[in-house]
Design a protein around this motif. Structure first.
Motif, PDB file in Angstrom:
ATOM      1  N   VAL A   1      -7.597   2.867  -1.523  1.00 26.03           N
ATOM      2  CA  VAL A   1      -7.003   1.629  -1.035  1.00 26.03           C
ATOM      3  C   VAL A   1      -7.035   1.573   0.488  1.00 26.03           C
ATOM      4  O   VAL A   1      -7.292   0.518   1.080  1.00 26.03           O
ATOM      5  CB  VAL A   1      -5.547   1.505  -1.546  1.00 26.03           C
ATOM      6  CG1 VAL A   1      -4.859   0.306  -0.910  1.00 26.03           C
ATOM      7  CG2 VAL A   1      -5.539   1.345  -3.055  1.00 26.03           C
ATOM      8  N   ASP A   2      -6.755   2.722   1.125  1.00 28.57           N
ATOM      9  CA  ASP A   2      -6.726   2.755   2.600  1.00 28.57           C
ATOM     10  C   ASP A   2      -7.659   3.880   3.077  1.00 28.57           C
ATOM     11  O   ASP A   2      -7.237   5.022   3.232  1.00 28.57           O
ATOM     12  CB  ASP A   2      -5.294   3.005   3.075  1.00 28.57           C
ATOM     13  CG  ASP A   2      -5.152   2.828   4.578  1.00 28.57           C
ATOM     14  OD1 ASP A   2      -6.184   2.659   5.256  1.00 28.57           O
ATOM     15  OD2 ASP A   2      -4.009   2.858   5.084  1.00 28.57           O
TER      16      ASP A   2
ATOM     17  N   ILE B   1      -7.121   6.999   5.758  1.00 28.48           N
ATOM     18  CA  ILE B   1      -6.441   8.276   5.521  1.00 28.48           C
ATOM     19  C   ILE B   1      -7.470   9.388   5.470  1.00 28.48           C
ATOM     20  O   ILE B   1      -8.453   9.309   4.739  1.00 28.48           O
ATOM     21  CB  ILE B   1      -5.650   8.248   4.213  1.00 28.48           C
ATOM     22  CG1 ILE B   1      -4.583   7.138   4.288  1.00 28.48           C
ATOM     23  CG2 ILE B   1      -4.991   9.570   3.919  1.00 28.48           C
ATOM     24  CD1 ILE B   1      -3.877   6.913   2.980  1.00 28.48           C
TER      25      ILE B   1
ATOM     26  N   ILE C   1      -2.695   9.835  -7.358  1.00 27.91           N
ATOM     27  CA  ILE C   1      -2.120   8.855  -6.433  1.00 27.91           C
ATOM     28  C   ILE C   1      -2.694   9.047  -5.030  1.00 27.91           C
ATOM     29  O   ILE C   1      -2.986   8.071  -4.322  1.00 27.91           O
ATOM     30  CB  ILE C   1      -0.588   8.979  -6.421  1.00 27.91           C
ATOM     31  CG1 ILE C   1      -0.025   8.446  -7.741  1.00 27.91           C
ATOM     32  CG2 ILE C   1       0.022   8.213  -5.242  1.00 27.91           C
ATOM     33  CD1 ILE C   1       1.452   8.645  -7.904  1.00 27.91           C
ATOM     34  N   ASP C   2      -2.887  10.301  -4.614  1.00 35.15           N
ATOM     35  CA  ASP C   2      -3.511  10.570  -3.313  1.00 35.15           C
ATOM     36  C   ASP C   2      -4.921   9.980  -3.263  1.00 35.15           C
ATOM     37  O   ASP C   2      -5.331   9.385  -2.252  1.00 35.15           O
ATOM     38  CB  ASP C   2      -3.574  12.081  -3.059  1.00 35.15           C
ATOM     39  CG  ASP C   2      -2.222  12.657  -2.676  1.00 35.15           C
ATOM     40  OD1 ASP C   2      -1.363  11.868  -2.232  1.00 35.15           O
ATOM     41  OD2 ASP C   2      -2.025  13.870  -2.832  1.00 35.15           O
TER      42      ASP C   2
ATOM     43  N   TYR D   1      -4.635   6.235  -3.112  1.00 30.87           N
ATOM     44  CA  TYR D   1      -4.205   5.848  -1.769  1.00 30.87           C
ATOM     45  C   TYR D   1      -5.387   5.887  -0.794  1.00 30.87           C
ATOM     46  O   TYR D   1      -5.555   5.020   0.062  1.00 30.87           O
ATOM     47  CB  TYR D   1      -3.110   6.794  -1.309  1.00 30.87           C
ATOM     48  CG  TYR D   1      -2.204   6.241  -0.226  1.00 30.87           C
ATOM     49  CD1 TYR D   1      -2.336   4.943   0.246  1.00 30.87           C
ATOM     50  CD2 TYR D   1      -1.207   7.043   0.323  1.00 30.87           C
ATOM     51  CE1 TYR D   1      -1.513   4.449   1.231  1.00 30.87           C
ATOM     52  CE2 TYR D   1      -0.367   6.553   1.318  1.00 30.87           C
ATOM     53  CZ  TYR D   1      -0.534   5.252   1.773  1.00 30.87           C
ATOM     54  OH  TYR D   1       0.290   4.766   2.750  1.00 30.87           O
ATOM     55  N   ARG D   2      -6.219   6.915  -0.965  1.00 30.33           N
ATOM     56  CA  ARG D   2      -7.411   7.053  -0.112  1.00 30.33           C
ATOM     57  C   ARG D   2      -8.388   5.899  -0.362  1.00 30.33           C
ATOM     58  O   ARG D   2      -9.000   5.372   0.578  1.00 30.33           O
ATOM     59  CB  ARG D   2      -8.082   8.394  -0.413  1.00 30.33           C
ATOM     60  CG  ARG D   2      -9.471   8.562   0.175  1.00 30.33           C
ATOM     61  CD  ARG D   2      -9.450   8.671   1.664  1.00 30.33           C
ATOM     62  NE  ARG D   2     -10.774   9.011   2.171  1.00 30.33           N
ATOM     63  CZ  ARG D   2     -11.090   9.112   3.431  1.00 30.33           C
ATOM     64  NH1 ARG D   2     -10.167   8.903   4.354  1.00 30.33           N
ATOM     65  NH2 ARG D   2     -12.307   9.428   3.805  1.00 30.33           N
TER      66      ARG D   2
ATOM     67  N   ILE E   1       0.822  -1.214   0.000  1.00 35.05           N
ATOM     68  CA  ILE E   1       0.000   0.000   0.000  1.00 35.05           C
ATOM     69  C   ILE E   1       0.860   1.271   0.000  1.00 35.05           C
ATOM     70  O   ILE E   1       0.632   2.181  -0.803  1.00 35.05           O
ATOM     71  CB  ILE E   1      -0.973  -0.010   1.201  1.00 35.05           C
ATOM     72  CG1 ILE E   1      -1.983  -1.144   1.040  1.00 35.05           C
ATOM     73  CG2 ILE E   1      -1.695   1.331   1.328  1.00 35.05           C
ATOM     74  CD1 ILE E   1      -2.930  -1.305   2.217  1.00 35.05           C
ATOM     75  N   PRO E   2       1.886   1.388   0.856  1.00 31.54           N
ATOM     76  CA  PRO E   2       2.715   2.606   0.822  1.00 31.54           C
ATOM     77  C   PRO E   2       3.515   2.783  -0.466  1.00 31.54           C
ATOM     78  O   PRO E   2       4.004   3.879  -0.730  1.00 31.54           O
ATOM     79  CB  PRO E   2       3.666   2.418   2.019  1.00 31.54           C
ATOM     80  CG  PRO E   2       2.976   1.450   2.912  1.00 31.54           C
ATOM     81  CD  PRO E   2       2.241   0.541   2.001  1.00 31.54           C
ATOM     82  N   THR E   3       3.672   1.729  -1.264  1.00 33.20           N
ATOM     83  CA  THR E   3       4.411   1.883  -2.524  1.00 33.20           C
ATOM     84  C   THR E   3       3.678   2.806  -3.487  1.00 33.20           C
ATOM     85  O   THR E   3       4.291   3.372  -4.403  1.00 33.20           O
ATOM     86  CB  THR E   3       4.628   0.521  -3.199  1.00 33.20           C
ATOM     87  OG1 THR E   3       3.359  -0.098  -3.453  1.00 33.20           O
ATOM     88  CG2 THR E   3       5.463  -0.395  -2.335  1.00 33.20           C
ATOM     89  N   ILE E   4       2.380   2.973  -3.303  1.00 34.35           N
ATOM     90  CA  ILE E   4       1.637   3.930  -4.129  1.00 34.35           C
ATOM     91  C   ILE E   4       2.195   5.322  -3.919  1.00 34.35           C
ATOM     92  O   ILE E   4       2.369   6.096  -4.868  1.00 34.35           O
ATOM     93  CB  ILE E   4       0.134   3.886  -3.773  1.00 34.35           C
ATOM     94  CG1 ILE E   4      -0.438   2.497  -4.067  1.00 34.35           C
ATOM     95  CG2 ILE E   4      -0.643   4.945  -4.543  1.00 34.35           C
ATOM     96  CD1 ILE E   4      -1.872   2.317  -3.607  1.00 34.35           C
ATOM     97  N   THR E   5       2.511   5.654  -2.658  1.00 38.75           N
ATOM     98  CA  THR E   5       3.107   6.958  -2.363  1.00 38.75           C
ATOM     99  C   THR E   5       4.493   7.075  -2.970  1.00 38.75           C
ATOM    100  O   THR E   5       4.885   8.138  -3.464  1.00 38.75           O
ATOM    101  CB  THR E   5       3.187   7.165  -0.837  1.00 38.75           C
ATOM    102  OG1 THR E   5       1.884   7.024  -0.278  1.00 38.75           O
ATOM    103  CG2 THR E   5       3.733   8.542  -0.508  1.00 38.75           C
TER     104      THR E   5
END
Length: 311
Positions: A305-306, A309, A298-299, A302-303, A235-239
């Protein structure tokens, strides 16, 4: 919904700051764009007429409002050097830069993630130490130097890759072969970044309670890695991909010069050396727009996926 509104406001404010900075910085650089276009043999009357046409006789605030207003309308202005609409010049070259950047990011992700996983799994072994050294070396090598080495070794000595530019529209396969070397030159340091982040994330995940619980249930190490640790670590790899975007577009400017690719970076360097201010301002704003939009997407991803946030 509030999250999306916040991200949009941040995106708009960022673009505003970039436009103000890019416009202001090039106004204080010595030199006269009108003189650069007409040459030293031009008469003062010709220079004054061109300055009026370019609105260089107006206050900076007036120039910025006029320029920003045209940008919002989709009019990037006209290049002083090429005497052509800037959107046409960018349109002719943007594919090279974007394809090079996407290629480099794909290489960095496809190679960097497995290296990071292996580095974390074998962290206390000689193999893990070797991967760590490789990552540090990758971060230390300048892109332009690596590009020159690739150019000499693989392009000139072994002739594994063609150095003559062929547009994608003429021969897609040859085009991909041509941008492979610059893409790897651009990706090496990014591979190290992805690998180090992936390693640190996995090592952090290994210390969490759910991993200990999985081990206590008798699950094998491989199953724990695949079905538990990696799912949370990816998941953090998206960032990380978002972090790579700006760096890749910036590095492409140098790499395009080394491999003589007709991309946005080459056009930007030409604009700077000839003091083609409208061209440089438009390219910087355009690159900033691309980076901001990608980071915004990407933000949002990310939102999605998780959902935890909030900011």
């Amino acid at each position: 919904m509030i999250y999306f509104i916040k991200r949009i406001c941040i995106m708009i404010f960022t673009l505003f700051l970039v436009s103000v900075i890019s416009f202001s910085v090039f106004q204080i650089i010595p030199g006269d764009p009108a003189l650069s276009k007409l040459g030293i043999e031009a008469s003062q009357e010709q220079i004054d007429l061109l300055r009026v046409k370019l609105m260089l006789d107006k206050p900076l605030s007036t120039q910025y409002i006029h320029w920003a207003g045209n940008i919002l309308k989709g009019d990037l202005g006209e290049s002083i050097r090429f005497s052509r609409p800037i959107e046409e010049l960018i349109g002719e070259r943007i594919f090279v830069t974007l394809s090079l950047g996407v290629y480099a990011i794909l290489i960095a992700v496809v190679i960097g993630i497995p290296i990071g996983i292996l580095n974390a799994k074998y962290n206390d072994t000689k193999f893990g130490a070797f991967l760590s050294i490789f990552s540090h070396i990758g971060l230390a090598i300048p892109e332009f130097w690596l590009g020159i080495i690739f150019l000499i070794v693989f392009g000139i000595i072994f002739k594994l890759f063609s150095l003559k530019y062929i547009p994608f529209s003429e021969d897609p396969i040859s085009y991909i072969r041509i941008i492979t070397l610059p893409a790897f030159a651009l990706a090496i340091s990014r591979i190290s970044v992805v690998a180090r982040h992936m390693k640190n994330i996995i090592l952090e995940e290994q210390e969490k309670d759910y991993v200990r619980t999985a081990y206590s249930k008798g699950l094998s190490s491989n199953k724990i890695y695949v079905y538990h640790i990696l799912q949370n670590a990816l998941i953090p790899t998206i960032t990380i991909i978002g972090m790579l975007t700006a760096g890749v577009l910036g590095g492409a400017i140098v790499v395009e010069q080394v491999f003589n690719l007709p991309g946005i970076g080459t056009l930007l360097i030409n604009g700077v050396t000839t003091r083609d201010i409208p061209l440089v301002q438009a390219i910087i704003t355009y690159i900033a727009l691309v980076v901001v939009i990608i980071n915004f997407l990407i933000d949002i991803l990310y939102r999605i996926v998780d959902p935890r946030i909030s900011i």
